[in-house]
Design an enzyme around this catalytic site. Structure first.
Site, PDB file in Angstrom:
ATOM      1  N   THR A  12       0.835  -1.209   0.000  1.00 35.70           N
ATOM      2  CA  THR A  12       0.000   0.000   0.000  1.00 35.70           C
ATOM      3  C   THR A  12       0.868   1.256   0.000  1.00 35.70           C
ATOM      4  OG1 THR A  12      -1.643  -1.214   1.266  1.00 35.70           O
ATOM      5  CG2 THR A  12      -1.861   1.178   1.263  1.00 35.70           C
ATOM      6  N   VAL A 130       4.171   7.892  12.257  1.00 34.65           N
ATOM      7  CA  VAL A 130       3.220   8.338  13.286  1.00 34.65           C
ATOM      8  C   VAL A 130       2.102   9.152  12.641  1.00 34.65           C
ATOM      9  CG1 VAL A 130       2.907   9.578  15.459  1.00 34.65           C
ATOM     10  CG2 VAL A 130       5.101   8.505  14.960  1.00 34.65           C
ATOM     11  N   ILE A 134      -0.492  13.337   8.974  1.00 37.79           N
ATOM     12  CA  ILE A 134      -0.396  14.513   9.859  1.00 37.79           C
ATOM     13  C   ILE A 134       1.089  14.797  10.127  1.00 37.79           C
ATOM     14  CG2 ILE A 134      -0.983  15.495  12.108  1.00 37.79           C
ATOM     15  CD1 ILE A 134      -3.325  13.590  12.281  1.00 37.79           C
ATOM     16  N   LYS A 203       3.435   4.036  18.193  1.00 37.86           N
ATOM     17  CA  LYS A 203       3.532   5.445  17.778  1.00 37.86           C
ATOM     18  C   LYS A 203       3.830   6.341  18.982  1.00 37.86           C
ATOM     19  CE  LYS A 203       0.430   4.610  13.910  1.00 37.86           C
ATOM     20  NZ  LYS A 203      -0.976   4.492  13.530  1.00 37.86           N
TER      21      LYS A 203
HETATM   22  N1  LIG Z   1      -0.896   1.088   5.093  1.00 42.96           N
HETATM   23  C1  LIG Z   1      -0.872   2.217   5.770  1.00 42.96           C
HETATM   24  O1  LIG Z   1      -1.822   3.004   5.740  1.00 42.96           O
HETATM   25  C2  LIG Z   1       0.336   2.579   6.603  1.00 42.96           C
HETATM   26  C3  LIG Z   1       0.398   3.866   7.164  1.00 42.96           C
HETATM   27  C4  LIG Z   1       1.537   4.243   7.891  1.00 42.96           C
HETATM   28  C5  LIG Z   1       2.549   3.311   8.077  1.00 42.96           C
HETATM   29  N2  LIG Z   1       2.446   2.057   7.540  1.00 42.96           N
HETATM   30  C6  LIG Z   1       3.571   1.127   7.725  1.00 42.96           C
HETATM   31  O2  LIG Z   1       4.259   1.018   6.482  1.00 42.96           O
HETATM   32  C7  LIG Z   1       4.765  -0.300   6.306  1.00 42.96           C
HETATM   33  C8  LIG Z   1       4.190  -0.876   5.010  1.00 42.96           C
HETATM   34  O3  LIG Z   1       2.786  -0.944   5.122  1.00 42.96           O
HETATM   35  P1  LIG Z   1       1.882  -1.426   3.904  1.00 42.96           P
HETATM   36  O4  LIG Z   1       0.494  -1.162   4.306  1.00 42.96           O
HETATM   37  O5  LIG Z   1       2.400  -0.866   2.639  1.00 42.96           O
HETATM   38  O6  LIG Z   1       2.148  -2.996   3.966  1.00 42.96           O
HETATM   39  P2  LIG Z   1       1.820  -4.063   2.837  1.00 42.96           P
HETATM   40  O7  LIG Z   1       0.773  -3.569   1.921  1.00 42.96           O
HETATM   41  O8  LIG Z   1       1.639  -5.360   3.534  1.00 42.96           O
HETATM   42  O9  LIG Z   1       3.179  -4.132   1.977  1.00 42.96           O
HETATM   43  C9  LIG Z   1       4.370  -4.581   2.528  1.00 42.96           C
HETATM   44  C10 LIG Z   1       5.415  -4.655   1.417  1.00 42.96           C
HETATM   45  O10 LIG Z   1       6.659  -5.031   1.996  1.00 42.96           O
HETATM   46  C11 LIG Z   1       7.167  -6.184   1.322  1.00 42.96           C
HETATM   47  N3  LIG Z   1       7.853  -6.999   2.322  1.00 42.96           N
HETATM   48  C12 LIG Z   1       7.350  -7.459   3.493  1.00 42.96           C
HETATM   49  N4  LIG Z   1       8.298  -8.155   4.156  1.00 42.96           N
HETATM   50  C13 LIG Z   1       9.411  -8.112   3.383  1.00 42.96           C
HETATM   51  C14 LIG Z   1      10.719  -8.651   3.495  1.00 42.96           C
HETATM   52  N5  LIG Z   1      11.081  -9.371   4.553  1.00 42.96           N
HETATM   53  N6  LIG Z   1      11.595  -8.409   2.512  1.00 42.96           N
HETATM   54  C15 LIG Z   1      11.248  -7.697   1.428  1.00 42.96           C
HETATM   55  N7  LIG Z   1      10.022  -7.151   1.250  1.00 42.96           N
HETATM   56  C16 LIG Z   1       9.130  -7.380   2.222  1.00 42.96           C
HETATM   57  C17 LIG Z   1       5.972  -6.879   0.713  1.00 42.96           C
HETATM   58  O11 LIG Z   1       6.392  -7.636  -0.393  1.00 42.96           O
HETATM   59  P3  LIG Z   1       5.363  -8.439  -1.345  1.00 42.96           P
HETATM   60  O12 LIG Z   1       4.649  -7.366  -2.118  1.00 42.96           O
HETATM   61  O13 LIG Z   1       6.238  -9.276  -2.200  1.00 42.96           O
HETATM   62  O14 LIG Z   1       4.460  -9.206  -0.429  1.00 42.96           O
HETATM   63  C18 LIG Z   1       5.097  -5.682   0.340  1.00 42.96           C
HETATM   64  O15 LIG Z   1       5.470  -5.176  -0.926  1.00 42.96           O
HETATM   65  C19 LIG Z   1       4.378  -1.074   7.557  1.00 42.96           C
HETATM   66  O16 LIG Z   1       5.462  -1.093   8.442  1.00 42.96           O
HETATM   67  C20 LIG Z   1       3.197  -0.279   8.118  1.00 42.96           C
HETATM   68  O17 LIG Z   1       3.085  -0.403   9.508  1.00 42.96           O
HETATM   69  C21 LIG Z   1       1.372   1.682   6.801  1.00 42.96           C
END
Ligand SMILES: NC(=O)c1ccc[n+]([C@@H]2O[C@H](COP(=O)([O-])OP(=O)(O)OC[C@H]3O[C@@H](n4cnc5c(N)ncnc54)[C@H](OP(=O)(O)O)[C@@H]3O)[C@@H](O)[C@H]2O)c1
Length: 336
Positions: A12, A130, A134, A203
């Protein structure tokens, strides 16, 4: 020379950063004086099909990403403490700044990475970790010079706030509201970090380290989620003119000790967090000079998180000490 970046993660957040760099390149170039170019993307599953330009290295092998020449920044958006910490550390060791969205990693290891960055003459940025879009980290950094911050309290998890708002507004159970959050893409298949308060806790620990220079002992922080709340709790609060919100707070007591908690609170309408609904986050900062400052906005999602990441990146590399004009000068009519 362009600013060459690598993305760790293409979910995402990672994909949204990739698309936003493309859609906002003109404005970013105006500020930075050059283009941002994504040179490599690290993923876990090589078989997934992804819409990424053919000249970008897409790999599951971290070493290949690290070996790319002339990389200026690493954007980390994978999940969990490891391997994100080890990867971030290696970039910092190479003098390359790291920008993360990963709150779990930043809560556990942010202090170490900030020191690592300092030792290598670079920076570790974590605005996106965090409260999504914001700009709370930038605001707090701005306030840390003259102000004394005594307390921060916030709704830091959009998923649990959405669940509570939906239960109250629609008179439905916790399970139904959780199912709605999952259907709308606000909660993951395993929502435990959100509903048990852990996401808010991470956070809060990041904020604590930034503002107070340390974190409280984790096992001394009460962390209660929303999973045991029932509709009746919300209705009873409503009958008294209150709303139940999951509030994360940290401050100093009269002896200067840090006190922190994540727990549901009944707030009345005079409290700014009473009005924060749905997936929004809200943060109240109490300082001696400013008094009470309140920020509210989207706490999660691809574009708001990409916004925070790209503001960090721009802040790091900006070549001009001023903003581009809000209105194009050619469009401003002469004043007679
Ligand atoms: N989603 C939100 O709204 C949001 C907001 C703020 C912060 N965050 C933080 O941002 C981070 C990413 O969130 P997300 O929602 O984008 O997660 P996500 O949709 O689950 O995507 C995670 C990505 O990381 C890759 N990945 C996971 N483990 C890996 C590893 N060991 N080695 C290499 N690549 C790896 C996955 O690869 P594949 O595509 O191959 O599975 C995927 O592309 C998280 O730490 C989350 O807490 C998210």
């Amino acid at each position: 020379m362009p600013i060459n970046v690598v993305l760790l993660g293409f979910g995402t957040v990672g994909e949204s950063v990739y698309r936003t760099i493309a859609s906002h390149q003109d404005g970013l170039r105006n500020i930075l004086g050059t283009d941002i170019v994504v040179k490599g993307v690290l993923v876990k599953d090589a078989r997934k099909s992804r819409n990424i330009a053919s000249d970008v290295l897409v790999t599951t092998d971290f070493k290949k990403l690290l070996e790319l020449p002339n990389i200026h920044a690493a954007i980390e958006a994978i999940v969990g403490v490891e391997p994100a910490f080890t990867y971030g550390k290696q970039f910092l060791n190479a003098g390359i700044p790291v920008i993360t969205a990963n709150k779990e990693m930043a809560a556990h290891k942010g202090g170490k990475l900030r020191k690592e960055a300092e030792a290598n003459g670079t920076e570790f940025h974590f605005e996106a970790a965090v409260a999504g879009g914001i700009p709370i980290i930038a605001v707090l950094k701005q306030l840390l010079h003259a102000n004394r911050i005594s307390k921060i309290e916030g709704i830091l998890n959009g998923t649990s706030n959405f669940i509570l708002s939906t239960m109250r507004e629609e008179g439905i159970s916790f399970a139904e509201a959780l199912e709605r959050a999952q259907r709308n893409g606000y909660a993951e298949a395993d929502p435990s970090n959100d509903i048990l308060g852990k996401d808010s806790f991470y956070k809060l620990m990041i904020l604590s380290e930034l503002v107070f220079g340390k974190q409280p002992e984790w096992d001394e922080v009460d962390c209660t989620g929303i999973n045991e709340l029932v509709l009746n709790d919300l209705e009873e609060a409503g009958a008294g003119g209150k709303r139940i919100k999951l509030v994360a707070s940290i401050g100093k007591d009269e002896n200067g000790n840090l006190t922190a908690a994540v727990e549901p609170h009944s707030l009345d309408e005079n409290h700014p967090l009473y009005h924060v609904e749905g997936v929004d986050n809200g943060i109240v900062v109490h300082t001696d000079l400013l008094g009470r400052l309140f920020l509210q906005g989207p706490g999660a999602g691809g574009p708001p998180t990409a916004s925070a990441i790209l503001e960090d990146l721009t802040q790091h590399f900006r070549s001009k000490p001023y903003q581009k004009p809000f209105v194009e000068t050619s469009k401003v009519r002469a004043i007679r």
